[in-house]
Design a protein around this motif. Structure first.
Motif, mmCIF file in Angstrom:
data_model
loop_
_atom_site.group_PDB
_atom_site.id
_atom_site.type_symbol
_atom_site.label_atom_id
_atom_site.label_comp_id
_atom_site.label_asym_id
_atom_site.label_seq_id
_atom_site.Cartn_x
_atom_site.Cartn_y
_atom_site.Cartn_z
ATOM 1 N N LYS A 160 0.824 -1.213 0.000
ATOM 2 C CA LYS A 160 0.000 0.000 0.000
ATOM 3 C C LYS A 160 0.853 1.255 0.000
ATOM 4 O O LYS A 160 1.267 1.757 1.044
ATOM 5 N N LYS A 161 1.107 1.756 -1.175
ATOM 6 C CA LYS A 161 1.835 3.010 -1.291
ATOM 7 C C LYS A 161 0.876 4.193 -1.145
ATOM 8 O O LYS A 161 1.272 5.288 -0.744
ATOM 9 N N ASP A 162 -0.385 3.986 -1.497
ATOM 10 C CA ASP A 162 -1.447 5.000 -1.324
ATOM 11 C C ASP A 162 -1.093 6.342 -1.959
ATOM 12 O O ASP A 162 -1.302 7.405 -1.373
ATOM 13 N N GLN A 164 1.672 7.771 -2.352
ATOM 14 C CA GLN A 164 2.800 8.500 -1.777
ATOM 15 C C GLN A 164 3.936 8.580 -2.800
ATOM 16 O O GLN A 164 4.278 7.601 -3.449
ATOM 17 N N GLY A 175 -0.968 1.368 7.120
ATOM 18 C CA GLY A 175 -1.118 0.155 6.323
ATOM 19 C C GLY A 175 -0.136 -0.940 6.693
ATOM 20 O O GLY A 175 -0.288 -2.089 6.268
#
Length: 535
Positions: A160-162, A164, A175
């Motif tokens: 999960k880089k979301d 960024q 995360g």
């Protein structure tokens, strides 16, 4: 515990450049300042002492005080930070990315090498102080290189880089609770497993970004040894870099000097590969969510992957007012480190030493002392159970470092009840053909070519018979071959070094809190040999 050592050039895992550097080959002596022998440090101390402003020490001390705020600081680390204010104090540095849960084992070996070298220096030159420093690569932006670690052959990954972007040190740890659950499920419930769980939780679930999480983790592992952890992503430190960044960006000085060195390396015999190539501008522009290269085109400076652009005057003003927005790349980062630290020696892996060896002339042009370069300790740790297997199969350290096909062929020949070596037959064949050459020379020299062709054919036939016989023996000894390859796979995952694949948590499950003391006791940074620790 038993320790064996193997020369790096006999492991098969190190480049010619690194092996030649270790052996002090004369042809590459121009690429380094002083070779990392204990007796050479006195001159390095004198040179650095005259080339490091005392005023920088106060800035460094203040920054470290701020960066450690909110963390539990050991007495040893606090003492080291205070000593950095003294003109008689120098550092030994290693650096590493913010790999999840330290990443591969060599993270530990880098830091242990650094700490142990400071201890050796204190014995040799007691009137000075020496501080081990871990430089966190918080400004890196390659998330895919750091978002996982391997545990018992499985990849534990943070997906999960979301959205960024930019410097990974700023990345939110949100995360990572999911990663923790995955990891915890595989650890079991031993005391050592529970300590690993607590360590992961406290590092990643109680700190809001990756830089803080990594600082906590490294501090927990090495605080009692006085390790000082430094984050270069700081405006006060970057301010010291301004004149050097200006020479790089506006004069392309780094590009010119490193390019000259690269050309010289390419002309050496033997030919060495180039680790990194310099750019005309070796700085990124750094803001929240952005770390992109600065390029010069059509009399303007542009930040790639953005709409930002500057005239020369605007960029000069930006550097002076916001030095924190200028992030050095792989060429400029070593210079930044040596500008802000009273450093004597950099400790790194083979790839790191290779690119440092390209930088000496750049340092000279900028009048910054070039550090001594030391290859970190490399280690293979063999557990008691694994060592028992090796002994049972009569496998030596030298055997298991062989490449797979050579390893199997060598051992099959040793354990086979028939001699699968046709060298005597080949020598006999050569003797027979020698007589045929003499006969052809005395009768009709035009037959020499035919005799030669027949010799080649016969030798090739023997080679093929030898290979077929060896293959047949492998089938016959299939169980033994399987067990041999299994133990080699355990010690060399993916046919690569253990230290580049395995995470420290696997060894911690067995050794617990004895792991770091074992390494501290076993590794000698100036020995410059590969260490095999049989526990």
């Amino acid at each position: 515990m038993d320790i064996e050592c193997l020369p790096f050039d006999r492991t098969g895992y190190f480049t010619d450049l690194i092996c030649d550097y270790i052996s002090e080959k004369e042809t590459i002596s121009s690429l380094f300042n002083r070779y990392p022998r204990l007796e050479n440090f006195e001159a390095q101390i004198r040179e650095k002492a005259t080339n490091y402003p005392d005023a920088y020490r106060d800035i460094l001390y203040t920054v470290l005080q701020d960066q450690y705020r909110g963390f539990e600081v050991s007495q040893e680390t606090e003492t080291h930070i205070k000593k950095l204010k003294e003109p008689i104090t120098f550092t030994v540095v290693t650096g590493h990315q913010l790999n999840l849960f330290t990443g591969p084992l060599y993270f530990l070996y880098k830091i242990v090498s650094t700490i142990n070298l400071t201890l050796e220096l204190k014995k040799a030159y007691p009137k000075y102080n020496y501080v081990p420093v871990y430089w966190m690569a918080t400004e890196d932006h390659d998330f895919d290189e750091i978002n996982y670690f391997n545990f018992k052959g499985k990849k534990i990954q943070w997906n999960k880089k979301d959205g960024q972007e930019g410097a990974v040190g700023h990345f939110s740890t949100e995360g990572l609770d999911e990663v923790f659950e995955t990891f915890a499920d595989q650890l079991g419930n031993s005391d050592n497993a529970n300590h690993l769980k607590t360590l992961f939780q406290d590092a990643y679930l109680k700190h809001d970004n990756l830089a803080k999480a990594t600082r906590y983790l490294a501090n927990e592992l090495f605080a009692e040894h006085g390790l000082v952890i430094l984050d270069g992503d700081d405006k006060r430190l970057k301010k010291l870099l301004i004149p050097y960044a200006q020479k790089d960006i506006f004069e392309n000085l780094s590009f010119q000097k490193v390019s000259e060195t690269v050309k010289g390396i390419e002309n050496l015999e033997p030919s060495y590969g180039i680790q990194v190539n310099p750019r005309e501008i070796n700085y990124f522009y750094l803001k929240e969510g952005l770390r992109s290269r600065i390029v010069f085109q059509d009399d303007r400076f542009y930040v790639l992957d953005s709409e930002l652009q500057f005239t020369r005057e605007e960029l000069e003003r930006e550097i002076n007012e916001h030095p924190e927005r200028f992030s050095p790349n792989v060429i400029a980062r070593p210079l930044y480190q040596e500008v802000i630290l009273p450093n004597l020696c950099y400790i790194g892996g083979g790839g790191e030493i290779a690119y440092w060896l390209q930088l000496k002339e750049m340092f000279a042009a900028l009048k910054v002392t070039f550090p001594m370069l030391l290859l970190r300790n490399s280690v293979l740790i063999i557990t008691e159970k694994q060592n028992g297997k090796l002994k049972k199969m009569n496998l030596s350290v030298q055997d298991i470092f062989l490449k797979r096909s050579s390893f199997i062929n060598k051992k099959i020949r040793e354990i086979s009840n028939i001699d699968i070596d046709f060298e005597p037959q080949k020598r006999l064949l050569e003797e027979q053909f020698k007589a045929l050459y003499d006969l052809a020379g005395q009768t009709d020299k035009s037959f020499l070519g035919a005799v030669k062709a027949q010799e080649v054919k016969q030798k090739k036939g023997l080679d093929n018979l030898e290979k077929r016989l060896l293959k047949a023996q492998k089938r016959k000894l299939e169980d033994h071959v399987t067990r041999m390859t299994e133990i080699q796979n355990e010690l060399f995952p993916n046919q690569s070094l253990q230290e580049r694949n395995v995470n420290f948590s696997e060894l911690y499950l067995e050794l617990g809190k004895e792991l770091v003391p074992l390494l501290m006791k076993s590794l000698h940074p100036l020995q410059l040999e590969f260490s095999i620790i049989k526990n």
